[in-house]
Design a protein around this motif. Structure first.
Motif, PDB file in Angstrom:
ATOM      1  N   GLY A  91     122.283   5.577 -79.333  1.00  0.00           N
ATOM      2  CA  GLY A  91     122.836   4.481 -78.546  1.00  0.00           C
ATOM      3  C   GLY A  91     121.862   3.353 -78.325  1.00  0.00           C
ATOM      4  O   GLY A  91     122.159   2.384 -77.620  1.00  0.00           O
ATOM      5  N   LYS A  92     120.694   3.456 -78.941  1.00  0.00           N
ATOM      6  CA  LYS A  92     119.675   2.412 -78.773  1.00  0.00           C
ATOM      7  C   LYS A  92     118.570   2.626 -79.792  1.00  0.00           C
ATOM      8  O   LYS A  92     118.488   3.674 -80.447  1.00  0.00           O
ATOM      9  CB  LYS A  92     119.081   2.461 -77.360  1.00  0.00           C
ATOM     10  N   GLN A  93     117.712   1.632 -79.906  1.00  0.00           N
ATOM     11  CA  GLN A  93     116.518   1.715 -80.752  1.00  0.00           C
ATOM     12  C   GLN A  93     115.431   2.427 -79.954  1.00  0.00           C
ATOM     13  O   GLN A  93     115.074   1.998 -78.857  1.00  0.00           O
ATOM     14  CB  GLN A  93     116.080   0.300 -81.140  1.00  0.00           C
ATOM     15  N   GLU A  94     114.900   3.517 -80.476  1.00  0.00           N
ATOM     16  CA  GLU A  94     113.943   4.340 -79.733  1.00  0.00           C
ATOM     17  C   GLU A  94     112.515   3.793 -79.763  1.00  0.00           C
ATOM     18  O   GLU A  94     111.815   3.805 -78.760  1.00  0.00           O
ATOM     19  CB  GLU A  94     113.959   5.769 -80.286  1.00  0.00           C
ATOM     20  N   VAL A 132     124.100  -3.695 -79.121  1.00  0.00           N
ATOM     21  CA  VAL A 132     122.773  -3.210 -79.506  1.00  0.00           C
ATOM     22  C   VAL A 132     121.780  -4.367 -79.454  1.00  0.00           C
ATOM     23  O   VAL A 132     122.030  -5.449 -79.992  1.00  0.00           O
ATOM     24  CB  VAL A 132     122.794  -2.601 -80.920  1.00  0.00           C
ATOM     25  N   ARG A 133     120.640  -4.125 -78.817  1.00  0.00           N
ATOM     26  CA  ARG A 133     119.604  -5.155 -78.711  1.00  0.00           C
ATOM     27  C   ARG A 133     118.313  -4.653 -79.366  1.00  0.00           C
ATOM     28  O   ARG A 133     118.131  -3.449 -79.584  1.00  0.00           O
ATOM     29  CB  ARG A 133     119.363  -5.548 -77.254  1.00  0.00           C
ATOM     30  N   TYR A 134     117.451  -5.581 -79.655  1.00  0.00           N
ATOM     31  CA  TYR A 134     116.201  -5.309 -80.383  1.00  0.00           C
ATOM     32  C   TYR A 134     115.094  -5.030 -79.375  1.00  0.00           C
ATOM     33  O   TYR A 134     114.755  -5.888 -78.545  1.00  0.00           O
ATOM     34  CB  TYR A 134     115.873  -6.528 -81.244  1.00  0.00           C
ATOM     35  N   LEU A 135     114.525  -3.822 -79.424  1.00  0.00           N
ATOM     36  CA  LEU A 135     113.450  -3.431 -78.512  1.00  0.00           C
ATOM     37  C   LEU A 135     112.104  -3.852 -79.099  1.00  0.00           C
ATOM     38  O   LEU A 135     111.762  -3.458 -80.215  1.00  0.00           O
ATOM     39  CB  LEU A 135     113.471  -1.922 -78.291  1.00  0.00           C
ATOM     40  N   VAL A 136     111.348  -4.653 -78.340  1.00  0.00           N
ATOM     41  CA  VAL A 136     110.060  -5.158 -78.833  1.00  0.00           C
ATOM     42  C   VAL A 136     108.965  -4.881 -77.812  1.00  0.00           C
ATOM     43  O   VAL A 136     109.223  -4.771 -76.612  1.00  0.00           O
ATOM     44  CB  VAL A 136     110.120  -6.676 -79.135  1.00  0.00           C
TER      45      VAL A 136
END
Length: 346
Positions: A91-94, A132-136
């Motif tokens: 459900g997300k970028q880990e 979905v969003r980009y985790l930085v």
């Protein structure tokens, strides 16, 4: 300490340590809080604590660093399938991408590591998953630091090809290390021989690379076969002519061509082997090496010694495995695979 200095230190520390809500301020408690802030500042200064903020952002506001080591244009749904499925399952970028903050009309961040994650998140947002969003993770890095961090993160990843990494090394050699292979190897904490094989791969003629059905299948283990046949002018011209023939035949849709990297290499070597043998010039005698002078210690990306190559002779290679040196089994296995590729190519 004067009240003015206390106030300054408190303001400085508050930027790295959130204040506790509802905290009482007694005369004795104030000393403890100040001591805690002092400790926090000392930990940050020593590197014991890393304060790199993470954010969830719109991937459209991020651009790839122009010196990024991955060919972004070569990414596809197939190459990113495992990552896309992982993001959907979780459900997300880990794992956060590493970025630098920039100030441009169209972009807020520059991607140092995480091009594949960026492509996958962008694809998902364009295909029915706009949530979905980009985790930085935002860092302050010089270009040379950015290169080394990108290299360390991608070195153990199988999805980054040897050819992409090799081309990145060749660019970095002049950009950051003044053309010094020795200095580059020192900064990467690797042997010069290891760096040299990647540079040799990057220096293969473009015609040779284009002869392969998938150039990203080229590995540093193939250099041992290709480099020798490109040294003399006669052999080089034969190999280049055969490489161009294979490329043109594949572009024309001809059948019966080499289907993978090993078959392509055999086809290129065959044109040299079919030529009339030439008398080899005798090699100058080499001075004998001192015992132990050719030992090489292989380290993990974090600097831990994994194994030592003690020497080699006609029968094989002798090495010492530092299984209690603090490195992980995965790092040791990766180092052993590199040694096998170098001494025992497929």
């Amino acid at each position: 300490m004067s009240s003015k200095n206390k106030s300054f230190l408190g303001d400085l520390a508050s930027s790295v340590e959130p204040s506790a809500e509802g905290q009482e301020r007694g005369p004795r408690l104030g000393v403890g809080v100040l001591g805690g802030r002092n400790n926090r500042l000392a930990e940050l200064a020593s590197g014991a604590v890393v304060n790199n903020p993470q954010e969830l952002v719109d991937p459209a506001r991020c651009r790839i660093w122009e010196r990024h080591n991955r060919d972004y244009g070569a990414l596809s749904r197939e190459r990113c399938d495992d990552l896309i499925e992982s993001i959907l399952a979780q459900g997300k970028q880990e794992v956060p991408a590493i970025v630098r903050r920039i100030h441009e009309p169209d972009y807020d961040f520059e991607i140092i590591c995480g091009a594949r994650r960026h492509w996958s998140v962008s694809w998902l947002r364009a295909n029915n998953h706009p949530e979905v969003r980009y985790l930085v993770e935002v860092r302050d890095l010089t270009d040379e630091q950015a290169f080394r961090i990108s290299d360390l993160e991608n070195r153990a990843r199988e999805d980054l090809s040897d050819l992409e990494r090799a081309r990145d090394y060749l660019k970095a050699l002049d950009l950051y290390y003044g053309g010094s292979q020795k200095e580059m190897a020192r900064r990467l904490n690797q042997s010069e021989a290891w760096v040299s094989r990647y540079l040799d791969l990057a220096r293969l003629p473009e015609a040779v690379v284009a002869a392969f059905p998938d150039p990203f299948e080229l590995k540093i283990s193939h250099i041992g076969s290709l480099k020798p046949v490109l040294k003399s002018d006669d052999d080089r011209s034969r190999v280049l002519a055969e490489a161009r023939r294979l490329f043109e035949a594949r572009a024309a849709g001809n059948e019966g061509l080499p289907a993978n990297a090993p078959e392509t290499i055999r086809a290129l070597l065959a044109v040299v082997g079919s030529a009339a043998p030439r008398k080899k010039e005798p090699k100058p005698a080499k001075a004998p090496k001192r015992t132990g002078s050719d030992s090489v210690v292989v380290h993990s990306p974090g600097g831990t010694a994994l194994l030592r190559v003690d020497g080699k002779d006609r029968r094989g290679v002798t090495l010492t495995l530092f299984h209690k040196g603090g490195g992980s089994r995965a790092e040791a296995e990766a180092a052993l695979r590199d040694l096998l590729d170098y001494h025992w190519p497929q």
